[in-house]
Design an enzyme around this catalytic site. Structure first.
Site, PDB file in Angstrom:
ATOM      1  N   HIS A   1       2.442 -18.981   5.498  1.00 31.55           N
ATOM      2  CA  HIS A   1       2.998 -19.308   4.183  1.00 31.55           C
ATOM      3  C   HIS A   1       4.380 -19.937   4.325  1.00 31.55           C
ATOM      4  CE1 HIS A   1       5.673 -15.682   4.106  1.00 31.55           C
ATOM      5  NE2 HIS A   1       4.678 -15.117   4.759  1.00 31.55           N
TER       6      HIS A   1
ATOM      7  N   ASP B   1       6.345 -20.196   1.594  1.00 29.71           N
ATOM      8  CA  ASP B   1       7.244 -19.589   0.614  1.00 29.71           C
ATOM      9  C   ASP B   1       8.011 -18.425   1.234  1.00 29.71           C
ATOM     10  OD1 ASP B   1       4.705 -18.197   0.654  1.00 29.71           O
ATOM     11  OD2 ASP B   1       5.341 -17.101  -1.135  1.00 29.71           O
TER      12      ASP B   1
ATOM     13  N   ASP C   1      10.079 -14.689   8.674  1.00 26.82           N
ATOM     14  CA  ASP C   1       8.912 -14.528   7.791  1.00 26.82           C
ATOM     15  C   ASP C   1       8.758 -15.747   6.887  1.00 26.82           C
ATOM     16  OD1 ASP C   1       6.794 -13.402   6.471  1.00 26.82           O
ATOM     17  OD2 ASP C   1       7.967 -11.969   5.327  1.00 26.82           O
TER      18      ASP C   1
ATOM     19  N   GLU D   1       2.374 -16.439  -0.969  1.00 26.11           N
ATOM     20  CA  GLU D   1       2.057 -15.207  -0.242  1.00 26.11           C
ATOM     21  C   GLU D   1       3.019 -14.098  -0.625  1.00 26.11           C
ATOM     22  OE1 GLU D   1       1.847 -12.152   2.916  1.00 26.11           O
ATOM     23  OE2 GLU D   1       3.585 -13.275   2.232  1.00 26.11           O
ATOM     24  N   GLU D   2       4.278 -14.465  -0.826  1.00 29.93           N
ATOM     25  CA  GLU D   2       5.285 -13.466  -1.174  1.00 29.93           C
ATOM     26  C   GLU D   2       5.247 -13.105  -2.654  1.00 29.93           C
ATOM     27  OE1 GLU D   2       6.676 -11.954   1.029  1.00 29.93           O
ATOM     28  OE2 GLU D   2       7.253 -13.208   2.731  1.00 29.93           O
TER      29      GLU D   2
ATOM     30  N   GLU E   1       2.106 -13.731  10.691  1.00 22.97           N
ATOM     31  CA  GLU E   1       3.007 -12.693  10.185  1.00 22.97           C
ATOM     32  C   GLU E   1       3.876 -12.140  11.317  1.00 22.97           C
ATOM     33  OE1 GLU E   1       3.744 -11.607   7.201  1.00 22.97           O
ATOM     34  OE2 GLU E   1       2.334 -12.964   6.228  1.00 22.97           O
TER      35      GLU E   1
ATOM     36  N   HIS F   1      12.962 -10.197   5.071  1.00 22.98           N
ATOM     37  CA  HIS F   1      13.343  -9.917   3.680  1.00 22.98           C
ATOM     38  C   HIS F   1      14.780  -9.381   3.566  1.00 22.98           C
ATOM     39  CE1 HIS F   1       8.982  -9.587   1.934  1.00 22.98           C
ATOM     40  NE2 HIS F   1       9.075 -10.529   2.862  1.00 22.98           N
TER      41      HIS F   1
END
Length: 390
Positions: free
Chosen positions: A76, A78, A109, A143-144, A172, A358
């Site tokens: 992903h 995003d 990520d 995805e997030e 991931e 994150h």
């Protein structure tokens, strides 16, 4: 020049907060088209939450004979929001180097993984321009976020077309201390419930004229929390039941509430099904005589890839590149692997160290990028060797 590092920096510089892609997928498609990939841009979602998806495929020479296989790299573009900018040491969308680390939102990520995918494919095809192996990339910008217009939409379209996928690596961030020390060969499923227990509101001094839903619900919740739902298996821990929120009352201290709302979630393994969990939960609620309403949402089904062709290729690649014997694990939250596993029999997740995902000042070690790219390339080489032995 470290091409995977350079591409990672390009992607980090794009402010692709969910559902924005910020042209990341166009950068990827341009490089993939130069390698002979057919690139399809699939958009989905409402106007105020438009999601970008990229499906890129380069058929191998054995595909027409239906004797080949397809490896898909999935990821992903995003990223999650930055949080307070003042707490970042440097601009989260300006790739910055400090002490051997590359800082920026999405560094771990998972823009490093995506860049490593692409450069690994470039190197593989430079050495083997006409492989038997078919190669695909499935990239989303959702995805997030809610994850309802991203990978799941592409998978539905691929299934409708009868597209064949044999193996998939999701990028991931799975590593713990060193790149390749842990690979996810499965994930638990997620089943959420919103329970509303109805009572009768009244004055707290006259409980005989009311019915307190909190008092009624607590014994049932205690029983649910104590149940052994299953015992797990050699890959999964036992299924867990957790209450996340309880809302009841008017805010006044002298009012018995008329309703109680409880949010809870199951993280479940392959030993239980959503249907079984729903039935057992509602049996407890009925046995306690509750007047209730219950809404269910299946966030994802569990998946498991037993040791076999893909796991063996990944283990061999990690061993050859790093000397590590990787650990297979199913811990952590859900991923887009839950959608891909519905159309692809073998799915694993492998990416950089996940310690800062994150977080403020998210980063990867620059020295980890080249080995990660090499692991992906070695998997391609291993699978090609199976399809086109010397």
């Amino acid at each position: 020049m470290n091409r995977a590092l350079h591409l990672t920096e390009q992607l980090i510089s794009r402010r692709s907060v969910t559902p924005e892609d910020a042209q990341c997928q166009q950068i990827l498609a341009q490089r993939l088209q130069a390698l002979g990939f057919g690139c399809e841009h699939i958009t989905s979602g409402p106007d105020d939450f438009r999601v970008s998806n990229l499906w890129a495929l380069r058929p191998g020479r054995a595909r027409e004979r239906d004797q080949g296989g397809t490896l898909v790299f999935a990821g992903h573009t995003d990223v999650v929001p930055t949080g307070p900018l003042a707490q970042w040491t440097s601009d989260p969308f300006t790739p910055t180097h400090r002490d051997g680390k590359l800082y920026g939102r999405g560094a771990a990520d998972m823009k490093t993984s995506i860049a490593s995918f692409v450069v690994a494919v470039e190197e593989f095809l430079a050495a083997m321009p006409d492989p038997a192996l078919s190669i695909g990339l499935l990239i989303t910008s959702d995805e997030e976020g809610p994850a309802v217009d991203g990978t799941v939409v592409v998978c539905e379209q691929l299934k409708a077309r009868g597209e064949r996928l044999d193996w998939c690596i999701v990028g991931e961030p799975t590593s713990v201390e060193r790149v390749g020390d842990m690979v996810k060969n499965g994930r638990r499923g997620s089943l959420s419930g919103k329970l509303t227990v109805r009572g009768v509101q009244g004055h707290i001094a006259y409980p005989q004229l009311a019915r307190n839903p909190i008092h009624q619900a607590l014994p049932a919740l205690a029983e649910l929390a104590a149940i052994e739902w299953d015992r797990g298996n050699r890959f999964f821990p036992p299924t867990s039941f957790q209450v996340s929120n309880i809302h009841g009352g008017t805010g006044a201290t002298n009012v018995i509430p008329g309703a109680l709302v409880v949010d809870f979630n199951f993280r479940f393994c392959t030993e239980s099904t959503p249907q079984q969990l729903r039935e057992r939960t509602e049996a407890v609620l009925r046995r306690h005589g509750l007047d209730y309403e219950l809404q269910w949402v299946v966030g994802g089904l569990p998946f498991l890839t037993d040791p076999g062709v893909l796991v063996g290729a990944v283990q061999a690649a990690i061993r050859a590149e790093t000397g590590l014997e990787t650990e297979l694990s199913t811990t952590g939250g859900t991923s887009d692997g839950r959608f891909i596993s519905q159309i692809c029999p073998q799915v694993v997740e492998l990416g950089p160290v996940n310690a800062t995902i994150h977080k403020i000042d998210e980063h990867v070690c620059v020295a980890d990028i080249e080995p990660l790219k090499n692991i992906y390339r070695r998997v391609l080489e291993h699978l090609e060797g199976r399809l086109a032995p010397a």
